[in-house]
Design a protein around this motif. Structure first.
Motif, mmCIF file in Angstrom:
data_model
loop_
_atom_site.group_PDB
_atom_site.id
_atom_site.type_symbol
_atom_site.label_atom_id
_atom_site.label_comp_id
_atom_site.label_asym_id
_atom_site.label_seq_id
_atom_site.Cartn_x
_atom_site.Cartn_y
_atom_site.Cartn_z
ATOM 1 N N SER A 81 -116.175 69.675 -36.050
ATOM 2 C CA SER A 81 -115.651 70.006 -34.472
ATOM 3 C C SER A 81 -115.687 68.765 -34.271
ATOM 4 O O SER A 81 -114.555 68.347 -33.274
ATOM 5 N N GLN A 85 -112.681 66.808 -31.424
ATOM 6 C CA GLN A 85 -112.759 66.390 -30.621
ATOM 7 C C GLN A 85 -112.710 65.125 -29.901
ATOM 8 O O GLN A 85 -112.154 64.990 -28.751
ATOM 9 N N PRO A 95 -109.802 68.535 -25.152
ATOM 10 C CA PRO A 95 -109.997 69.610 -25.830
ATOM 11 C C PRO A 95 -109.516 71.098 -25.166
ATOM 12 O O PRO A 95 -109.963 71.734 -25.847
#
Length: 307
Positions: A81, A85, A95
């Protein structure tokens, strides 16, 4: 991020202490590494006073294996993750501008790429195959995993021993998925279990295989309307190593453990890792790919010898 794990060994005899080994699972956006007392932590980054102070430590009890698996999966997910981003920011996208609801709305407009569904639903593609052999003779077939993300996860015929019973029968092709052997389903079983089942056939004279005729190469179609939407999988040296459940890549037929051999009609067999990432990062609209199980690719290109 680093997770502290306690790894137990075999149960000690009564009255003796239980030996344990403490290890750290170091997870970054680039790699996953297991570190023990004899392994130094990765070097400090510029501006960091202490690597340990910038990591999260959790004590894990061996009896909580399910919690441990969830913790590792969550940590890996967090690492990817962060990487995603950073990719968005590098491409000038905030994001926060892309909400989870917006991504879910996109998924709801897309059907599963149903080439596999259509293929498996046709009765002419599913057949019972009988192979005759001598007792004590091996079946002579090499199998590999179909890959996480396949419609029916089972094993694929990757190679056949020259002059062996399977090759001589002419009834099995490279790429065929084996659904069952002598009535025992292989769907969802680990590769090692399937290999053990095949080894156990040595003293049998006739083997019944239920197979689905499949080409060795899988066709993938990913629909990505905008760069803001993540593809939902990661690649290392051309091999798909992770896949986001329910994402546009899984819906498009992407499978973990497969090697990408073509993107939008362009061969990437000899393409460097960085260029493959760049091609995928900048691809929008309909992304057509062809993939093949990495283990099968290594066998077909003589990088490995069949066993």
């Amino acid at each position: 991020m680093a997770q502290k794990l306690t790894k137990g060994r075999k149960k000690a005899p009564e009255g003796e202490s239980q030996p344990v080994t403490e290890v750290y699972l170091f997870i970054s956006t680039q790699r996953i590494k297991v570190l023990n007392a004899d392994t130094q932590f990765p070097p400090r980054l510029p501006g960091q006073k202490s690597m340990l102070k910038n990591h999260i430590m959790h004590g894990i009890n061996q009896s909580c294996l399910t919690d441990l698996a969830q913790l590792i999966a969550q940590s890996i997910g967090q690492a990817f993750s962060v990487a995603y981003q950073e990719f968005l920011r590098a491409n000038g996208i905030n994001p926060e501008d892309l909400s989870q609801k917006e991504y879910n709305d996109l998924l709801n407009t897309q059907d599963m790429y149903n080439d596999d569904l259509i293929h498996f639903s046709k009765s002419e593609n599913c057949k019972d195959v009988y192979i005759e052999k001598q007792k004590g003779e091996i079946l002579g077939v090499v199998i590999v995993e179909s890959g996480w993300g396949s419609i029916l996860p089972t094993v694929i015929t990757a190679n056949m021993m020259h002059g062996g019973p399977t090759e001589k029968s002419g009834k099995l092709n490279i790429g065929d998925q084996i659904m069952s052997i002598n009535g025992t389903s292989l769907v969802g079983l680990p590769l090692s279990t399937c290999q053990s089942i095949i080894k156990g056939l040595k003293n049998q004279a006739q083997i019944k295989l239920n197979v689905v005729r499949c080409p060795p190469v899988t066709t993938v179609l990913i629909r990505r309307p905008d760069l803001r939407y993540q593809l939902g999988f990661s690649v290392q040296n051309g091999i798909i190593c992770s896949l986001m459940r329910g994402g546009i890549a899984e819906r498009g037929g992407v499978r973990v453990g497969h090697r990408i051999i073509e993107i939008n009609g362009q061969s990437v067999v000899a393409t460097p890792h960085e260029k493959i990432v760049r091609i995928l990062s900048n691809a929008v609209g309909e992304i057509h790919m062809k993939t093949i199980p990495a283990a099968m690719y290594r066998l077909l290109t003589a990088q490995e010898r069949p066993v």
